[in-house]
Design an enzyme around this catalytic site. Sequence first.
Site, short mmCIF file in Angstrom:
data_model
loop_
_atom_site.label_atom_id
_atom_site.label_comp_id
_atom_site.label_asym_id
_atom_site.label_seq_id
_atom_site.Cartn_x
_atom_site.Cartn_y
_atom_site.Cartn_z
N HIS A 374 0.80 -1.23 0.00
CA HIS A 374 0.00 0.00 0.00
C HIS A 374 0.83 1.27 0.00
O HIS A 374 0.25 2.36 0.08
CB HIS A 374 -0.92 0.05 1.22
CG HIS A 374 -2.00 -0.98 1.22
ND1 HIS A 374 -3.26 -0.72 0.76
CD2 HIS A 374 -1.99 -2.27 1.61
CE1 HIS A 374 -4.00 -1.81 0.88
NE2 HIS A 374 -3.25 -2.77 1.39
N THR A 673 -8.38 6.85 -1.62
CA THR A 673 -9.73 6.35 -1.82
C THR A 673 -10.74 7.47 -1.56
O THR A 673 -11.85 7.44 -2.09
CB THR A 673 -10.04 5.15 -0.90
OG1 THR A 673 -9.51 5.44 0.41
CG2 THR A 673 -9.41 3.88 -1.43
#
Length: 839
Positions: A374, A673
Site C-alpha cells: 500500500h 480512496t
Amino acid sequence: NPPITVPLDECPIIIEDDRTGLSIETIRRALLDNLYYVQGKTPQTATKNDFYMALAYTVRDRLLKRWLSTQLTYRKTPVKTVSYLSAEFLLGPHLINNLISLNLYDPFKKAIEESGLNFQELVDQEEEPGLGNGGLGRLAACYMDSLATLEIPAIGYGIRYEFGIFDQEIKDGWQVEITDKWLQYGNPWEIARPEFAQLVKFGGYTESYYDQDHIYRVRWVPRYTVNGIPYDTPILGYRVNTANTLRLWKAEASESFNFERFNVGDYYGAVRDKVACETISKVLYPNDEQIQGKELRLEQQFFFVSCSLQDMIRIHLNKNASLDNFHEMWSIQLNDTHPAIGVAELMRLLLDENNYDWDTAWNITKNTFAYTNHTLLPEALEKWPLNIFGRMLPRHLEIIYAINHRFLDEVRIHYPNDVSKLACLSIIDETGEKYVRMAHLACVGSFAINGVAALHTELLKSDVLRDFYELYPEKFSNKTNGVTPRRWMVLSNPRMSFTICEKIGDSWIKNLDDLRQLEGYAEDGGFRNYWQQIKKEVKQDLANYIQAKLDIKVDPHSLFDVQVKRIHEYKRQHLNVLNIVTLYNRIKNNPNLDVTPRTFIFGGKAAPGYFMAKLIIKLINSVADVVNNDPVICDRIKVIFLPDYNVTFGQRVYPAADISEQISTAGKEASGTGNMKFSLNGALTIGTLDGANVEIRESVGAENFFLFGLTTEEVYAIRANRYTPRDYYNSDEELKAVLDLISTGFFSHGDPNLFRPIVDNLLYSDPYMLLADYRSYVDAQDAVGCAYRDQDHWGRMSILNVARMGKFSSDRSIKDYCNDIWKTKPFAIDVPEYMQSQA
Ligand code: 73E
C-alpha cells in the site's frame, strides 16, 4: 405475520415472531422487548443509549437468520474461502448500513417515530468502531462489504482494539488527543466466541528432538502464552442472504499462566501478568504510514495472525481430512506487511505442530498467501531489528533463516556471480544493524503481489520491489482500489441516490457501471438545474452542522473546497494553505477584487508524535482565525478545520463538496480512496497525477478534472539535478509574499518562531516539492474559481464525474481479486421472500 420457519442445519426451528417480524407493530413491540429484557429498562428509565441498544438488538435479531444460515452453509460446503488479514478495519457505524442492506430502513424509521422517539437522535448514539488509521483500514471495510454483497465466502481477521483511533479535539488551534472509548456502553454488533479461543506463544527458546519415527523435529518452548478470544461481527451483503464474519481477537491471560503464579501464592503477580497480556489488544497504533518499530506492535501482529491461522486450521480440519489441500481451500490476503509474519507462522504450524516435511509445508504456504503493498514511503516499510524479533519469536527467526537460505540459493542460480543481488533481495537486511525485512518475507512467501493503483504498481515494479519483479514478474499485478457505493452513496447521500434512482433505476447500487446511463442527462438543462439544487441542499446540511459544532456561519452558495484525510507532509495540506494565503493577499491588496466566494474545509488527524503534521494543523487554524475575522475579506473566503474527522463525518462531508483536494506529490500517494468518494458524490477534483487520480481523470475525462503539478518522472528528474526550492521563492512574487507573511508572525500573534519549522523546511529542503508545484497549483485553483461561476457548466461536469465513476466500486476491485488472485466464486445463499422487493 405468521412465524417464519428457518431450516437451520437439519433441524428446523420456529423463530418467534417478535425476533423476526417486520410489521411496524412488531418492530415497536420488539424494541420494547429488547429494552426490557436486554437493557433491563422501561421506557420511563431508559436513556437515549438504552433505546439505541434496544434498536440495535432489534435489527440484529433480524439479521441473525442470514448470518447463521451463511455460516452453516459454508460449514457444509467445500467452498474456497477468502481470508482477509488486516491489522485495521475502519468500519464506521453499523446501524444504518445494516438497515439498508436488509431493506428495512423505512419500516424501522417509521416504527421508531411512531413510538415517539427521534430516529436520528438514536442513530447518533452509535460510537463508530474506529479500528483503523485511514485509507488502509477503510479499504478493508469496503472489501468486506463487497465480498458479502458479491456472495464470496470470506472471513476478515483482525484485532479487537479496546481503544481505537483517538478522538481529536482542537484547543487553541492545536490537536489534543483523547482516548476513544468505543466499548464503554457495550457493542451490540459483536458476539464473543470464547469456545473458539486460541493460545499464542511468545518468547522462550527452541529445542530439537527425534520423534517416535526418528525424524528430527523442533519444539518451541515459550516464555509465556496469551489467550486470543474471538469476537464476531456479521457483515451483511446488500440485499442478499450472505452475512460473512469479521472475527477480531482480544488478548487475555491464559489460564495456565495464572494458575502457576496462583499456586506459588503470588496472587498479585498473577493479576499483573493478566494485565500485561491484555495490553496486546489494548490500543491501535495511531501512526499512518510511519512505523515506530515498537515491540508491542510486533506482539500485536503475531498475536492476531497466529490466532487467525490456528482458527483457519481448526475450521479446515472440521471439513477436511488433513491440511494437504489447505491452499486449495483458502486464499489469505495480507493487507500490507502488518500480517506478513503469517508466512513463517503457517510454516511453523505445518512443520512443528502437524509434522509436515519442509517441501510440502512450503508448497502449501507459498500457494496460500497473496500480498498487497500500500505504500512507497520508505518510513512505512516494516523491518524488525533481529534481536527484538529473535527474542520474541525465536522459532520464527529460525524458519525465516531457512526460507531465506533456500531463497538465496534460487537467486544464485538465477544470477550467477552477482553478490549484490543477494544483498538486495535477502529477507535479512545486513547492511548495518540487522533487520528482518517484512516486505521481502511477504514477496517470497506469496504467489501474488499487487499494488493499489496502476501508477503505484508500475512504481513498485520499477523501484521499491524492482528486484522481486525481475525475479518473479508473473507474481505481479495491479488491483486499483475501490469504495463501496452502499456506504459512500446510498447511506451518506440519500438525496443524490434518490435522484439517480428516479432517472435510471437502482441497478447501479450493485453494478456501479450502470451510472453511465446518467451521461445523457448531463445534456438536460432542467436536470442540471435540479442536480445543483440537490447539491445546495446537501451543502446547507453541512453548513448547519458547522454552525452547530463551531459556531461559524458558512454560505452554502460559496464553493465548498474540501481536503479531508490524515495530516501528512506528503499529502500537502500546507500547499492548500499557501493558496489560501495567496488569495488573502490578493484581496488585501485589492479589496474590490472579484473573487469566487469559497469555503475551505479541512479535516484530519495527525499522528501524536508527528511534530510537523501537528504544526500544520496549528497553521490551518491560525490562518483561519485571521482570514475569518478580517473585515476586508468580508466572508469571501472562510477557512474551517473540523475536528475529529472519522467515517461518520466523512459521510457528511463527501456529499457536500464541490471540489476535492487530491494534491499529494506525484509518486507518493499509493492510491487514495477519498478521491473516489468525492468524485462519486459529484465533486470535481483538483489533483496531481498521483495514485488513482490518474485513473479517475482518465475515466471522468481530462476536461472534467483540474490537473496541476509535476509528474512522477519530473519529480525524479528535478531531484536528480539537486532541487533548490529557494529558486522558486526568489522568482515568484506571490509565493515570496506568502512565505514572508507567515515568517513575520502575521498568523501567530507576532511570533516569528511558531511556523519557522514549516517555512524553513520549505525553503531549505522541501522534500515534497511544494514550492515547485506552487505556481501550477495556484493557477489551477484560479481556473476552479472561474469555472464555478458558470453553474450550468459546473453541473454538467459534476454529473459526468458521477456517471463515469463505475470503475471505482470496491465490487470491481473484489471481482478482480477473485478472478486473478484468489480464484474464488460466489456461493449464493437463499434469499427470503421479503428481501426481494425493493423499497
Ligand atoms: O494511498 C493510500 C491507499 O489508498 C495509502 O497511503 C494507504 O492505503 C490506502 C489503501 O490502499 C496506506 N496506509 C498505510 N500504508 N498505505 C499504513 C501504513 C502503516 C500503518 C498504517 C497504514
